[in-house]
Structures are given as C-alpha cells and as structure tokens.
Write a protein that holds these residues in place. Structure first.
Motif, PDB file in Angstrom:
ATOM      1  N   THR A 213      -5.689   4.838   1.744  1.00 39.96           N
ATOM      2  CA  THR A 213      -6.970   4.242   2.122  1.00 39.96           C
ATOM      3  C   THR A 213      -6.758   2.799   2.557  1.00 39.96           C
ATOM      4  O   THR A 213      -7.270   2.364   3.589  1.00 39.96           O
ATOM      5  N   VAL A 214      -6.002   2.056   1.776  1.00 38.22           N
ATOM      6  CA  VAL A 214      -5.687   0.669   2.131  1.00 38.22           C
ATOM      7  C   VAL A 214      -4.837   0.640   3.400  1.00 38.22           C
ATOM      8  O   VAL A 214      -5.066  -0.180   4.287  1.00 38.22           O
TER       9      VAL A 214
ATOM     10  N   GLN B  26       2.267   9.743   5.007  1.00 40.96           N
ATOM     11  CA  GLN B  26       2.953   8.530   4.587  1.00 40.96           C
ATOM     12  C   GLN B  26       4.262   8.310   5.348  1.00 40.96           C
ATOM     13  O   GLN B  26       4.582   7.184   5.708  1.00 40.96           O
TER      14      GLN B  26
ATOM     15  N   ASP C 220       2.360   1.747  -3.379  1.00 38.71           N
ATOM     16  CA  ASP C 220       1.315   2.247  -4.267  1.00 38.71           C
ATOM     17  C   ASP C 220       0.823   3.644  -3.886  1.00 38.71           C
ATOM     18  O   ASP C 220       0.071   4.257  -4.645  1.00 38.71           O
ATOM     19  N   GLY C 221       1.209   4.113  -2.705  1.00 34.20           N
ATOM     20  CA  GLY C 221       0.712   5.400  -2.225  1.00 34.20           C
ATOM     21  C   GLY C 221      -0.756   5.369  -1.857  1.00 34.20           C
ATOM     22  O   GLY C 221      -1.426   6.395  -1.875  1.00 34.20           O
ATOM     23  N   ASP C 222      -1.264   4.195  -1.514  1.00 35.74           N
ATOM     24  CA  ASP C 222      -2.688   4.018  -1.220  1.00 35.74           C
ATOM     25  C   ASP C 222      -2.929   4.125   0.288  1.00 35.74           C
ATOM     26  O   ASP C 222      -2.881   3.130   1.012  1.00 35.74           O
TER      27      ASP C 222
ATOM     28  N   ALA D  65       0.839  -1.205   0.000  1.00 39.61           N
ATOM     29  CA  ALA D  65       0.000   0.000   0.000  1.00 39.61           C
ATOM     30  C   ALA D  65       0.872   1.252   0.000  1.00 39.61           C
ATOM     31  O   ALA D  65       0.556   2.231  -0.694  1.00 39.61           O
TER      32      ALA D  65
ATOM     33  N   ASN E 235      -3.144  11.094   5.602  1.00 38.71           N
ATOM     34  CA  ASN E 235      -2.225  11.074   4.460  1.00 38.71           C
ATOM     35  C   ASN E 235      -0.782  11.413   4.861  1.00 38.71           C
ATOM     36  O   ASN E 235      -0.070  12.085   4.122  1.00 38.71           O
TER      37      ASN E 235
END
Length: 100
Positions: free
Chosen positions: A41-42, A78, A37-39, A34, A76
C-alpha cells in the motif's frame, strides 16, 4: 557507468529541481523500507506520488517508472516493484537535466 539520461525541463522550474531531486531520493529510501516491510500500500502510494510529481515537472521517464511502481504494488507484485526500484536508482544516478 551507463550513458546519461537527458530530461528537458522548462527553465522556469530550474530553482525547484534540486528540492525535487532531494524528495525523490527520500522517496527511494521510503520505497526500500516499504519493501522490507512488505507494505505494498505504501509502495503504491510512493509510486503514485513519483508519477504525479515527475510528470508535473516534465520528467517523463521518471513518471513512467512511478506508474509501473504504482501498478505493480497495487497488484502485490513485490518482485516487479524491486525491479522498478533498481531502475529508479539507476535513473537518478544517470539523469541529466537540460533546461529549455
């Protein structure tokens, strides 16, 4: 190698813990993907799942890590999730379960 992290888990759950730890390792892999992928939400969902399942089994420190992953991913952040991922990996490497 750091000191062991001891979690005191109800002995009635003893048969479930190997499967739980296997799932936790898979969640680490999913969280790594995740982040690649920069996701977020996941990543937040994984943190939420880790938090809930860890606390249900009595893994208090793991529950805290999951909570922070969920919160940081939802905002957000990361880089902060990456820090928590490192803490998560360290935790699973050092955790020792004592059944009570």
């Amino acid at each position: 190698m750091g000191l062991q992290i001891v979690e005191r888990i109800d002995r009635d759950l003893q048969g479930l813990i190997p499967g739980f730890m296997e799932i936790t390792h898979k969640e680490i892999e999913a969280l790594e993907q995740a982040l690649v992928d920069g996701d977020m939400t996941v990543a937040a969902r994984i943190g939420h799942n880790l938090k809930g399942s860890a606390l249900n089994y009595g893994f208090l420190l793991l529950g805290d890590i999951g909570r922070r992953i969920e919160s940081n991913a939802a905002q957000n952040r990361q880089e902060e999730v990456l820090v928590e991922l490192d803490l998560l990996k360290d935790y699973v490497d050092r955790v020792e379960v004592t059944f009570v």
